[in-house]
Scaffold this active site. Structure first.
Site, short mmCIF file in Angstrom:
data_model
loop_
_atom_site.label_atom_id
_atom_site.label_comp_id
_atom_site.label_asym_id
_atom_site.label_seq_id
_atom_site.Cartn_x
_atom_site.Cartn_y
_atom_site.Cartn_z
N SER A 156 0.68 -1.07 0.12
CA SER A 156 -0.08 0.03 -0.04
C SER A 156 1.11 1.13 -0.08
O SER A 156 0.30 2.28 -0.40
CB SER A 156 -0.97 0.04 1.30
N GLU A 161 -10.70 6.43 2.16
CA GLU A 161 -10.15 5.27 2.22
C GLU A 161 -11.13 4.02 2.81
O GLU A 161 -11.17 4.35 4.08
CB GLU A 161 -8.78 5.11 2.74
N HIS A 217 -4.17 -2.16 -4.53
CA HIS A 217 -3.81 -3.50 -4.99
C HIS A 217 -4.77 -4.58 -4.81
O HIS A 217 -5.87 -4.04 -4.35
CB HIS A 217 -2.43 -3.81 -4.06
N HIS A 263 -1.15 -9.81 -0.49
CA HIS A 263 -1.53 -9.03 -1.85
C HIS A 263 -1.54 -10.02 -3.12
O HIS A 263 -0.55 -10.89 -3.03
CB HIS A 263 -0.85 -7.56 -1.79
#
Length: 494
Positions: A119, A324, A371, A456
């Site tokens: 991130s 976010e 991501h 991720h």
């Protein structure tokens, strides 16, 4: 192109002058979570609908960047199905609010030194227009991680900094700690994403002049910052973790700026509208949607988004707002899809609120992820199969779908059923013989490779856009191009 050191921030006095909001105009909206009548009358969109077919070619007065942390394509698909099923639908035909935007692109997320990104590097690309290393925030890609000396003079200017220089207001909203990677990339610069408080920094690096993100945030002239992470701002004597036991950065910030520090929803709503506001609603990350209690004092992401728009929308020069959905990512890391999907649904709800309460001719709304995750949807489940449940086959009755005739769960070669959702790695890995998997909203899905935290994924993520400048969102693009799309929408020169 690498953008180097940012120009100095405006002084607080100038920032405060820019965000002075007419009290009468804002306080006249009595239905706090309903549409602002003034906004709705100007927008050719009915309440509850997303503006479509309005690809404005002019400049944007405002830009809102929504970042669903870890919200890959498979997460969007599963969340849309769950959202529909919660309303009694089969789910597959459903669309989340932002999926109705006309302009869509695929975004390549790799960092300069990493095939699968984190991130920090991705949020830096979104906010600066330059890709950089994994694990660093807004520092040039030739700076080694954790090297304060090498980072000096190599910070990259952010869209938020440029917005301030153009007289615009700046807002930051997150369900994660405000010092976490994605929100920190709006305002901060450090060669290590983990330097959230001074207690997180090596003493030798701090001695070289680098400061932690909590300190950087209270020194940044934001108009609104709402999220979690109070421990990073308070000393050990105040229930926090800063080295100075008596440290209280929010109190110091309020005394210096005249702003208001708030710690719950009620105080957030009552804070003066003509002063900046800092909200820290939890010691660390904010509570998952699935774990929220009816009497919680924490605002939801939608409530924080509503508060941001209530405060920023009357700024004559416009604003830049980053929102976010930070806990989508955390649900996936825990291998608990239900948590991630509920966070995604709330994220979509916040976006719908923004669509309903902004002027589509003035505001560019971008929705993306930093991501993806190694999150899969598989197994030939029937139409409408509970997305958080076991795989039940279509009623074809053929040998490819055993169990179809009596709607029993499909059995794998090891004699156990399996779920539609799973992970390639993570804490749900099976050791030895596989048991029947957990199901339901709070279940931990099974995975392949045993890891303490799921990782991720490296595939492209989506970018959705509506409003002025949204016509630039198309094709397959590099992640750093998103910042340039925002700059061009504002009409700024390179």
């Amino acid at each position: 192109m690498i953008r180097h050191s940012a120009r100095p921030h405006r002084r607080w006095a100038a920032a405060l002058a820019l965000i002075a909001l007419p009290l009468a105009a804002c306080s006249s909206t009595t239905n706090y979570y309903g549409a602002d009548p003034a906004v709705q009358s100007a927008a050719p969109v009915a309440q509850g609908q997303v503006a479509q077919g309005q690809v404005a070619q002019g400049k944007a007065k405002n830009v809102i960047l929504f970042v669903g942390d870890g919200m890959g394509i498979s997460t969007i698909t599963a969340a849309r199905i769950l959202d529909g099923q919660q309303r009694g639908e089969t789910g597959e035909e459903n669309s989340l609010s932002f999926e109705k935007f006309d302009n869509v692109a695929l975004v390549k997320t790799y960092n300069t030194d990493a095939q699968v990104a984190d991130s920090a590097g991705t949020a830096s690309a979104l906010n600066t227009g330059t890709k950089t290393r994994i694990g660093v925030i807004n520092t040039a890609p030739d700076v080694p991680r954790g090297d304060c000396a090498a980072a000096q003079g190599h910070g990259m200017e952010t869209v938020a900094q440029e917005a301030l220089e153009h007289g615009k207001a700046v807002g930051i909203v997150s369900t994660a700690r405000l010092t976490h990677a994605t929100p920190a990339a709006v305002y901060g610069h450090n060669p290590d994403r983990n330097w959230e408080s001074d207690a997180d920094m090596p003493a030798e690096q701090q001695a070289l002049g680098c400061t932690d993100f909590a300190q950087q945030l209270v020194e940044f002239p934001f108009d609104l910052a709402l999220g979690g992470g109070s421990r990073k701002f308070l000393g050990t004597g105040q229930g926090g973790e800063r080295k100075d036991a008596g440290a209280n950065l929010p109190a110091e910030w309020a005394a210096r700026t005249g702003g208001t520090f708030v710690a719950d929803t009620q105080a957030m709503r009552k804070a003066p509208l003509d002063k900046p506001v800092l909200g820290l609603f939890s010691p660390s990350h904010m509570t998952y949607q699935l774990d929220r209690k009816p009497d919680t004092s924490e605002p939801t992401l939608t409530e924080m988004t509503a508060e941001a728009l209530r405060r920023l929308s009357d700024d004559r020069a416009g604003y830049y707002l980053m929102v976010e959905g930070g806990r989508i990512d955390h649900g996936h890391h825990a291998g608990k899809a239900g948590y991630a999907l509920e966070e995604t649904i709330e994220f979509a709800r916040a976006i719908q609120y923004a669509v309903d309460n902004t002027d589509p001719d003035e505001t560019l709304i971008l929705v993306t992820a930093d991501h993806s995750h190694v999150f899969t949807i598989a197994g030939y489940p029937k139409r409408g199969n509970p997305i958080l449940g076991l795989v039940h086959p279509p009623a074809s009755g053929d040998e490819d779908h055993p169990g179809a005739a009596n709607d029993e769960a499909v059995i794998a070669d090891d004699g156990q059923p399996y779920t539609t959702l799973g992970y390639a790695n993570g804490p749900g890995a099976v050791k030895g013989e596989r048991d029947e998997p957990e199901t339901g909203a709070q279940a931990q899905q099974q995975s392949l490779v045993p890891l303490g935290s799921e990782t991720h994924g490296g595939e492209d993520v989506a970018l959705f856009a509506t409003g002025p400048g949204s016509q630039r969102v198309h094709g397959v693009i590099e992640q750093n191009v998103v910042a340039d799309i925002m700059r061009k929408a504002f009409g700024w020169e390179e």
